[in-house]
Motif scaffolding. Structure first.
Motif, PDB file in Angstrom:
ATOM      1  N   THR A  31      51.713  35.398  58.927  1.00 35.90           N
ATOM      2  CA  THR A  31      52.045  33.886  59.371  1.00 35.90           C
ATOM      3  C   THR A  31      53.000  34.232  60.429  1.00 35.90           C
ATOM      4  O   THR A  31      52.804  33.374  61.617  1.00 35.90           O
ATOM      5  N   ALA A  32      53.585  35.062  60.576  1.00 33.25           N
ATOM      6  CA  ALA A  32      54.514  35.470  61.747  1.00 33.25           C
ATOM      7  C   ALA A  32      53.687  35.858  63.006  1.00 33.25           C
ATOM      8  O   ALA A  32      54.150  35.254  64.010  1.00 33.25           O
ATOM      9  N   ARG A  72      47.105  31.105  62.078  1.00 37.48           N
ATOM     10  CA  ARG A  72      47.857  30.259  62.995  1.00 37.48           C
ATOM     11  C   ARG A  72      48.201  28.652  62.422  1.00 37.48           C
ATOM     12  O   ARG A  72      49.200  28.210  62.574  1.00 37.48           O
ATOM     13  N   ARG A 111      50.902  29.369  60.266  1.00 34.48           N
ATOM     14  CA  ARG A 111      52.354  29.189  61.053  1.00 34.48           C
ATOM     15  C   ARG A 111      52.864  28.051  61.498  1.00 34.48           C
ATOM     16  O   ARG A 111      53.747  27.702  61.426  1.00 34.48           O
TER      17      ARG A 111
END
Lengths: 335, 321
Positions: free
Chosen positions: B12-13, B21, B24
């Motif tokens: 996620t980061a 994406r 995120r």
């Protein structure tokens, strides 16, 4: 309910029933529901016949009485604030603006001044001192700051729960839309948590938290009427980055919800009382506390003038809301 | 985000796929709200819980359940028979305020929702002149704080009130005997005045909750019932009511929630000691913060459980107009 439906449901031989039905079909089915199970009685009882004649009149009467109950005192308050005195059923004395001037703090009042705090500005060259209602401006700015946070918080979360499907979405939606913490509880919780925070900052945080559901609901209804996936994909395929898509395509399209959400949040924050009453300790007073002091301590007329200030604000805001296509404050039915 | 292991957090980061994406984005969009909820609500509520077990009113010191013990003992003491046997010499003051909040909230909720059904029905089923204006006027009190609702009651029913003076004039009595505000706390007149004050805030809310429900009622079934000979009342009872029942349950839950949380109206009219009014006395008069916090914690837990369990385990539906 006709009889042949009933007999079919009972599974009786149809031929036997036809004779019966012919005689019964011309008279009201007085025993329809009672003798044949679940089918509701179609017999028009006394109450029901009464409701044919008076039902509509009764309901419209309830509406009329409710409207008078809700709006009557608003009008009376507004009218009373312009009269010298009001004893008994009708106002008396001459028309005056003194109560409004006192409530706004534009003239000196005897004893403890319960007007809005004022800035006295000396007009250079004339020797005149002009009194400006500063406190009302301050509390309106507090509410506006709360709306600023509402926008930063409410638009993204409204988009996330409307556009995407993810684990925990329903819970997040419920938390964002339902007003979870009552204002008075939040106020008690704030007392010891942020003891050194200035009242103004605590009030802004509280306002934004308490009013976020209204913003989320308003913005969500705008997002829901848009083809979000198509808009997003079109913009992306034309070369816009996702942040740019969000900020320049999606958010501007939800303008209507954002504007009406902001107006509603601002008005409700300006008059938020329960939280402000517990949390406020020093500094310029929020508007709702000014209203409270007027209502509990002042002569009727000046309290009426103070309350009328807020009525004027709400009336103005309602007109604005109608201009954006909303019907008053109906977006936020829950508090 | 079905799993929250370190791998999915890392992806996620630092996203690798479009799916990452999107995660995120969801996370980033939720961050401002979660931050506000954490620092604005969760941390203060946790601190409130801490204070409720503190031995000092001015700092979080030590650990004691004295406030809760006093609170529940007082609630038990209020119960008939059981209270006399178990805790004979305890002041039942908290039992009184809790009972007042519950019965008064329930009564005003039932009346408000009944009015709400009538008003929503009228607005939905009949072609009224100036319907848009009527809806706007009905929504007006939603924006008014409780203290203003209380002032509206003073205007109507106070010692200088219009209706109380008119009534006193017609009945030929002193206005003090019919005024509903400015009376000593707990008297019938004062409680009736507060009752109207609650209705002033709650009827518009109930009405707008039910308008959302009414918008979804199937009019064809009603028309069919009427043409088959059912009267208006029977049509409402057998056809309309079953359709709006989930909406009514939802409106009852949320209106009751509103009723429990009303504070400004009680503070101005001072007619009945309910839980929210007790907060004011604990803080402004005695500054017994542990007690106020304990009462607030119990009150909050009750509202939360009641709202969520109610909305989850009944057929309740909440729809906005």
């Amino acid at each position: 309910m006709t009889d042949d439906h009933v007999s079919d449901a009972d599974g009786e031989p149809a031929a036997d029933d036809y004779g019966v039905m012919e005689t019964e079909s011309h008279e009201p089915a007085t025993d329809g529901g009672r003798t044949r199970g679940d089918v509701p009685s179609a017999s028009n009882g006394l109450l029901d016949r009464f409701s044919v004649v008076f039902g509509r009149r009764f309901l419209v009467g309830v509406l009329a009485v409710t409207l008078v109950f809700l709006i009557g005192p608003v009008l009376l308050t507004f009218v009373a604030s312009f009269f010298q005195s009001w004893t008994g059923i009708a106002p008396s004395g001459s028309l005056t603006l003194i109560h409004w001037e006192q409530a706004l703090g534009l003239v000196e009042t005897v004893g403890a001044s319960r007007g809005l705090g004022t800035w006295v500005v000396d007009v250079p060259g004339t020797g005149l001192a002009v009194r400006l209602p500063a406190s009302i401006a301050f509390s309106m700015l507090l509410a506006l700051a709360g709306v600023g946070i509402n926008l930063l918080v409410g638009i993204p979360i409204a988009y996330a729960v409307t556009r995407y499907d993810f684990y925990g979405r329903d819970l997040l939606n419920a938390v964002a839309v339902l007003p979870i913490v009552p204002g008075i509880i939040l106020g008690i919780a704030f007392l010891r948590t942020y003891p050194n925070l200035p009242s103004a900052a605590a009030l802004v945080i509280g306002y934004s938290l308490l009013k976020t559901p209204y913003m989320v609901l308003a913005v969500q209804s705008s997002f829901e009427s848009m083809e979000l996936r198509q808009l997003e994909e079109s913009a992306r395929s034309l070369g816009a980055s996702w942040p740019r898509t969000f900020l320049t395509v999606l958010v501007p399209n939800a303008k209507r919800g954002i504007v009406s959400g902001s107006i509603i949040c601002w008005t409700l924050a300006a008059a938020e009382f329960n939280f402000s009453y517990i949390v406020y300790s020093r500094g310029p007073k929020p508007f709702s506390l000014f209203l409270f002091e007027n209502i509990s301590n002042n002569p009727f007329q000046r309290a009426a003038a103070a309350v009328s200030i807020y009525f004027l604000i709400v009336a103005l805001v309602t007109a604005l809301l109608r201009a954006t296509g909303e019907r008053g404050f109906s977006t936020g039915g829950v508090r | 985000m079905s799993t929250l292991d370190s791998e999915s957090l890392r992806r996620t980061a630092v996203p690798e796929t479009e799916r990452d994406r999107e995660r995120r984005r969801i996370a980033l969009l939720s961050v401002p709200f979660l931050a506000l909820a954490t620092f604005g609500a969760f941390v203060p509520l946790a601190q409130m819980l801490r204070i409720s077990t503190s031995q000092s009113s001015f700092a979080a010191e030590g650990f004691t359940l004295a406030a809760y013990r006093e609170l529940f003992a007082s609630m038990v003491a209020y119960l008939p028979v059981v209270g006399d046997v178990l805790v004979a010499d305890v002041n039942p003051v908290y039992g009184v305020v809790v009972w007042n909040s519950l019965w008064f909230g329930a009564l005003t909720t039932v009346v408000s929702v009944a009015f709400g059904v009538c008003l929503a029905h009228t607005l939905e089923k009949y072609d009224l002149p100036f319907e848009g204006t009527i809806v706007t006027l009905l929504s007006f009190p939603i924006s008014l704080p409780g203290i203003v609702a209380a002032f509206m009651m003073i205007v109507l029913f106070g010692t200088t009130g219009v209706l109380s003076n008119a009534l006193a004039f017609l009945a030929g009595t002193e206005v003090d005997t019919v005024a509903l505000t400015g009376q000593p706390s707990g008297t019938t007149n004062a409680v009736v005045g507060l009752f109207f004050g609650y209705l002033y805030s709650m009827i518009p809310r109930a009405t707008f909750l039910l308008r959302g429900t009414y918008a979804e009622v199937n009019g064809d079934a009603e028309a069919a019932a009427r043409s088959l000979g059912a009267g208006p009342l029977e049509t409402f009872w057998h056809v309309t009511l079953p359709q709006i029942r989930p909406g009514i349950v939802g409106a009852v839950i949320l209106t009751f929630r509103t009723a429990l949380a009303i504070f400004g109206t009680v503070l101005v009219l001072k007619a009945l000691s309910v839980v929210t009014f007790r907060f004011d006395q604990e803080i402004q008069v005695g500054f017994d913060l542990p007690m106020a916090s304990a009462l607030a914690a119990v009150f909050f837990a009750f509202t939360l459980a009641f709202t969520f369990l109610g909305l989850r385990f009944t057929s309740a539906e909440v729809s906005e107009a």
